[in-house]
Structure formats: C-alpha cells, structure tokens
Design a protein around this motif. Sequence first.
Motif, PDB file in Angstrom:
ATOM      1  N   THR A   1      85.396   6.911 -29.275  1.00  0.00           N
ATOM      2  CA  THR A   1      84.262   6.227 -28.637  1.00  0.00           C
ATOM      3  C   THR A   1      83.662   5.201 -29.596  1.00  0.00           C
ATOM      4  O   THR A   1      83.148   4.171 -29.165  1.00  0.00           O
ATOM      5  CB  THR A   1      83.172   7.224 -28.200  1.00  0.00           C
ATOM      6  N   GLU A   2      83.739   5.496 -30.883  1.00  0.00           N
ATOM      7  CA  GLU A   2      83.259   4.544 -31.889  1.00  0.00           C
ATOM      8  C   GLU A   2      84.160   3.319 -31.967  1.00  0.00           C
ATOM      9  O   GLU A   2      83.746   2.275 -32.467  1.00  0.00           O
ATOM     10  CB  GLU A   2      83.189   5.222 -33.255  1.00  0.00           C
ATOM     11  N   LYS A   3      85.386   3.470 -31.483  1.00  0.00           N
ATOM     12  CA  LYS A   3      86.355   2.371 -31.495  1.00  0.00           C
ATOM     13  C   LYS A   3      86.380   1.608 -30.168  1.00  0.00           C
ATOM     14  O   LYS A   3      87.224   0.741 -29.961  1.00  0.00           O
ATOM     15  CB  LYS A   3      87.754   2.914 -31.784  1.00  0.00           C
ATOM     16  N   GLY A   4      85.452   1.947 -29.267  1.00  0.00           N
ATOM     17  CA  GLY A   4      85.327   1.164 -28.041  1.00  0.00           C
ATOM     18  C   GLY A   4      85.886   1.783 -26.779  1.00  0.00           C
ATOM     19  O   GLY A   4      85.943   1.127 -25.735  1.00  0.00           O
ATOM     20  N   TRP A   5      86.255   3.072 -26.814  1.00  0.00           N
ATOM     21  CA  TRP A   5      86.877   3.704 -25.659  1.00  0.00           C
ATOM     22  C   TRP A   5      85.994   4.814 -25.096  1.00  0.00           C
ATOM     23  O   TRP A   5      85.348   5.542 -25.841  1.00  0.00           O
ATOM     24  CB  TRP A   5      88.222   4.309 -26.051  1.00  0.00           C
ATOM     25  N   HIS A   6      86.006   4.956 -23.772  1.00  0.00           N
ATOM     26  CA  HIS A   6      85.488   6.172 -23.163  1.00  0.00           C
ATOM     27  C   HIS A   6      86.515   7.279 -23.420  1.00  0.00           C
ATOM     28  O   HIS A   6      87.721   7.009 -23.490  1.00  0.00           O
ATOM     29  CB  HIS A   6      85.343   6.024 -21.644  1.00  0.00           C
ATOM     30  N   THR A   7      86.059   8.514 -23.544  1.00  0.00           N
ATOM     31  CA  THR A   7      87.004   9.624 -23.687  1.00  0.00           C
ATOM     32  C   THR A   7      86.652  10.745 -22.711  1.00  0.00           C
ATOM     33  O   THR A   7      85.481  10.995 -22.421  1.00  0.00           O
ATOM     34  CB  THR A   7      87.021  10.204 -25.114  1.00  0.00           C
ATOM     35  N   LEU A   8      87.690  11.398 -22.210  1.00  0.00           N
ATOM     36  CA  LEU A   8      87.546  12.558 -21.331  1.00  0.00           C
ATOM     37  C   LEU A   8      88.513  13.627 -21.825  1.00  0.00           C
ATOM     38  O   LEU A   8      89.728  13.484 -21.687  1.00  0.00           O
ATOM     39  CB  LEU A   8      87.849  12.188 -19.883  1.00  0.00           C
TER      40      LEU A   8
ATOM     41  N   PHE B   1      86.782  22.347 -16.352  1.00  0.00           N
ATOM     42  CA  PHE B   1      85.874  21.904 -17.406  1.00  0.00           C
ATOM     43  C   PHE B   1      86.460  20.699 -18.153  1.00  0.00           C
ATOM     44  O   PHE B   1      87.642  20.650 -18.470  1.00  0.00           O
ATOM     45  CB  PHE B   1      85.646  23.065 -18.379  1.00  0.00           C
ATOM     46  N   SER B   2      85.607  19.742 -18.432  1.00  0.00           N
ATOM     47  CA  SER B   2      85.995  18.599 -19.268  1.00  0.00           C
ATOM     48  C   SER B   2      84.751  18.052 -19.956  1.00  0.00           C
ATOM     49  O   SER B   2      83.619  18.392 -19.582  1.00  0.00           O
ATOM     50  CB  SER B   2      86.675  17.503 -18.438  1.00  0.00           C
ATOM     51  N   ILE B   3      84.962  17.225 -20.957  1.00  0.00           N
ATOM     52  CA  ILE B   3      83.855  16.600 -21.678  1.00  0.00           C
ATOM     53  C   ILE B   3      84.065  15.089 -21.680  1.00  0.00           C
ATOM     54  O   ILE B   3      85.093  14.596 -22.152  1.00  0.00           O
ATOM     55  CB  ILE B   3      83.772  17.106 -23.133  1.00  0.00           C
ATOM     56  N   PHE B   4      83.101  14.390 -21.117  1.00  0.00           N
ATOM     57  CA  PHE B   4      83.156  12.934 -21.056  1.00  0.00           C
ATOM     58  C   PHE B   4      82.190  12.344 -22.081  1.00  0.00           C
ATOM     59  O   PHE B   4      81.062  12.813 -22.231  1.00  0.00           O
ATOM     60  CB  PHE B   4      82.770  12.444 -19.660  1.00  0.00           C
ATOM     61  N   MET B   5      82.661  11.330 -22.776  1.00  0.00           N
ATOM     62  CA  MET B   5      81.813  10.658 -23.754  1.00  0.00           C
ATOM     63  C   MET B   5      81.978   9.149 -23.582  1.00  0.00           C
ATOM     64  O   MET B   5      83.098   8.637 -23.562  1.00  0.00           O
ATOM     65  CB  MET B   5      82.183  11.071 -25.178  1.00  0.00           C
ATOM     66  N   GLU B   6      80.875   8.467 -23.447  1.00  0.00           N
ATOM     67  CA  GLU B   6      80.924   7.032 -23.208  1.00  0.00           C
ATOM     68  C   GLU B   6      81.216   6.254 -24.484  1.00  0.00           C
ATOM     69  O   GLU B   6      80.837   6.663 -25.580  1.00  0.00           O
ATOM     70  CB  GLU B   6      79.600   6.552 -22.606  1.00  0.00           C
ATOM     71  N   SER B   7      81.853   5.129 -24.295  1.00  0.00           N
ATOM     72  CA  SER B   7      82.135   4.223 -25.400  1.00  0.00           C
ATOM     73  C   SER B   7      80.839   3.696 -26.005  1.00  0.00           C
ATOM     74  O   SER B   7      79.839   3.504 -25.319  1.00  0.00           O
ATOM     75  CB  SER B   7      82.977   3.050 -24.895  1.00  0.00           C
ATOM     76  N   GLU B   8      80.864   3.456 -27.319  1.00  0.00           N
ATOM     77  CA  GLU B   8      79.720   2.868 -27.991  1.00  0.00           C
ATOM     78  C   GLU B   8      79.736   1.345 -27.917  1.00  0.00           C
ATOM     79  O   GLU B   8      78.777   0.690 -28.338  1.00  0.00           O
ATOM     80  CB  GLU B   8      79.686   3.314 -29.458  1.00  0.00           C
ATOM     81  N   ALA B   9      80.814   0.789 -27.371  1.00  0.00           N
ATOM     82  CA  ALA B   9      80.938  -0.669 -27.296  1.00  0.00           C
ATOM     83  C   ALA B   9      80.192  -1.213 -26.081  1.00  0.00           C
ATOM     84  O   ALA B   9      80.092  -0.549 -25.045  1.00  0.00           O
ATOM     85  CB  ALA B   9      82.410  -1.069 -27.219  1.00  0.00           C
ATOM     86  N   ASP B  10      79.672  -2.436 -26.216  1.00  0.00           N
ATOM     87  CA  ASP B  10      79.017  -3.093 -25.083  1.00  0.00           C
ATOM     88  C   ASP B  10      80.010  -3.358 -23.959  1.00  0.00           C
ATOM     89  O   ASP B  10      79.658  -3.283 -22.775  1.00  0.00           O
ATOM     90  CB  ASP B  10      78.380  -4.409 -25.543  1.00  0.00           C
ATOM     91  N   LYS B  11      81.252  -3.668 -24.340  1.00  0.00           N
ATOM     92  CA  LYS B  11      82.320  -3.880 -23.370  1.00  0.00           C
ATOM     93  C   LYS B  11      83.439  -2.874 -23.651  1.00  0.00           C
ATOM     94  O   LYS B  11      84.328  -3.145 -24.464  1.00  0.00           O
ATOM     95  CB  LYS B  11      82.850  -5.312 -23.446  1.00  0.00           C
ATOM     96  N   PRO B  12      83.405  -1.703 -23.015  1.00  0.00           N
ATOM     97  CA  PRO B  12      84.418  -0.670 -23.259  1.00  0.00           C
ATOM     98  C   PRO B  12      85.835  -1.173 -22.998  1.00  0.00           C
ATOM     99  O   PRO B  12      86.071  -1.990 -22.104  1.00  0.00           O
ATOM    100  CB  PRO B  12      84.029   0.437 -22.275  1.00  0.00           C
TER     101      PRO B  12
END
Length: 294
Positions: free
Chosen positions: A127-134, A88-99
């Motif tokens: 993610t608010e700072k521009g990074w994808h997280t897992l 199990f993991s949780i992926f969240m995409e970056s909010e930045a246009d260019k991650p």
Amino acid sequence: MNKILLSLTILVCTQSVYAGFPLPFMPTLPNLPMFGGFNPNKLRAEFNQFVGIEPDFDREHRLVNQIADAVIDGDVEYLRLKNGREIFSIFMESEADKPKGGIIILHNRGQHANWSDTIKPLRTGLTEKGWHTLSVQMPVLGKGAKYYDYVPIFPYSHERIDAAINFYKAKGIDNIVLIAHGCGAHMSMSYLGKYGDSKIKGYIGIGVGATDYKQKIVNGFPFHKMSVPILDVYADNDFTGVRKLADYRAHLIQVAGNKKSVQMIIANAQHYYNKNDGSVERLVTKVANWLDTL
C-alpha cells in the motif's frame, strides 16, 4: 538427413526435462511413486474435482476469531460466496493519490490472512508503494495436514479467488494482480489452470512448488498457458523442492513468451521470509519494483 533430424529431436526432448517434469510439448507427467500405502496418482486423476473432502471450516472459524479483532492496519471485509458462506479478508487502501491497482494476496498452508511473516508485510508494504491490497483467508486443514492432504481441497479456493476479483471489480478496479505464497500458490495454480488468467493483469508466485518430504508435485504449473506477466520469486535458501523446480518454472515462463515475466531470487532468505532478518523487506521491494514495470 531424416536420421539426423530424428536424432536431434530425441536429444532436445531428452535434455528439455527439468526435475523429472516434461515440457508443454510433452504433456504426460510421470507416474507418482507410492507414498506408504497411498497411491498419489489418484490425486492426479481427480485433480481440481470435488471429491467429498472438505476444508476444516471449524478450524478456519477459530483462526478468524483469533485475528479479526487484532487487525489494526486495514479493514476486515467478508467476501460472500454463492452458497452464502462469508470469507474473511483484510482490505487496505493505497497510500497513493492515484492508486496503481488492486493486489490479491493468498497465504501459505495452515496460516491466515494476517500472518506476520510474509503476508502482513506484503499487504501493508505494497500500500505504501501505491497499491490497494486484499488478503484473503484460504481453506485450511488440521495442523498436521501435508501437501497430499491439501490437494483435494484446492477447488474450494477457486470461488474465494473469484470473490476477491469481484470485490475489486465492484470498486471499479480492473488492474488486478494475484500474489500467492506456498500452498496459496498451489491453489492459485489450480485456479489458473482451470479458468485461465483473463481476469487478472499479472501473477506473482512466491515459493512455488513447496511440498513435503517424499511428496511430489501432483499437477504441473500452467505458466506456459498464461498470457499475463509472471514474477516467479523464491528464496536462495527456500525449500529444496522449490529450488529444484526453478529451471522448470523458468522454462515454462519462457514458453509463455511474455517479455515482462521474470524469475527472481531473494538473497539471504528462506521460504517464510522472517520479518526479523530483513528478508521480507527485500521481498516487498523486489515485488514492488517488478509491479512498476507493468
């Protein structure tokens, strides 16, 4: 002249030991004292080996069942291991246009990938700072398990870390940073000590060195062998063991020689960075600011 040099060498070696641990040029760790009727030196001799002790997969399954349906921020991803087990993991995409890249987050002992203190604020805040997280579910034991109980299952974390790295690689993301908290840091240290840091671009350890009463660190930290930038961050009111080993960790980081590596203290905080006192927001900000220096 030779006597002077010998005296200086002895003085340097004597003064260059932090919290009972020798520096990299003194590789032999001191013996560990008996813990009741158990000799923890056995853990050291078998460190990073599979010794027939498994994680509590049933408890892990129950934890996952409790939190999977409650995940609102991000998407649940099951990382497949070589033996067919899915993690199990949780992926969240970056909010930045260019991650900026991908963050892998490893949680503390006995917790889970969506733990409300420390882990969830990190995985959502970055993610608010521009990074994808897992955020990855790590191996667990029963509720009463201590540090010495967890040491034999550290090797089970290695394939999970690799699976997380491969998850990002499959997405074409190579700028990968590993963040680990508490026992997750112990597991990441065992991985990096065995396999090195060539698959990541940076490492962040939060509360590195946390153990339990009268239980000593079994194996030294591999910071001195790492080439990637390291952020060693701990709370000013962190566990005693974490704070006592701060100078030792700082010296190993200095030996590694990466100019972007630093050690930071989070003021008015404790090991679990409770979300109600604002300390976890300060942690996320410090981490994000350091990541920007990379």
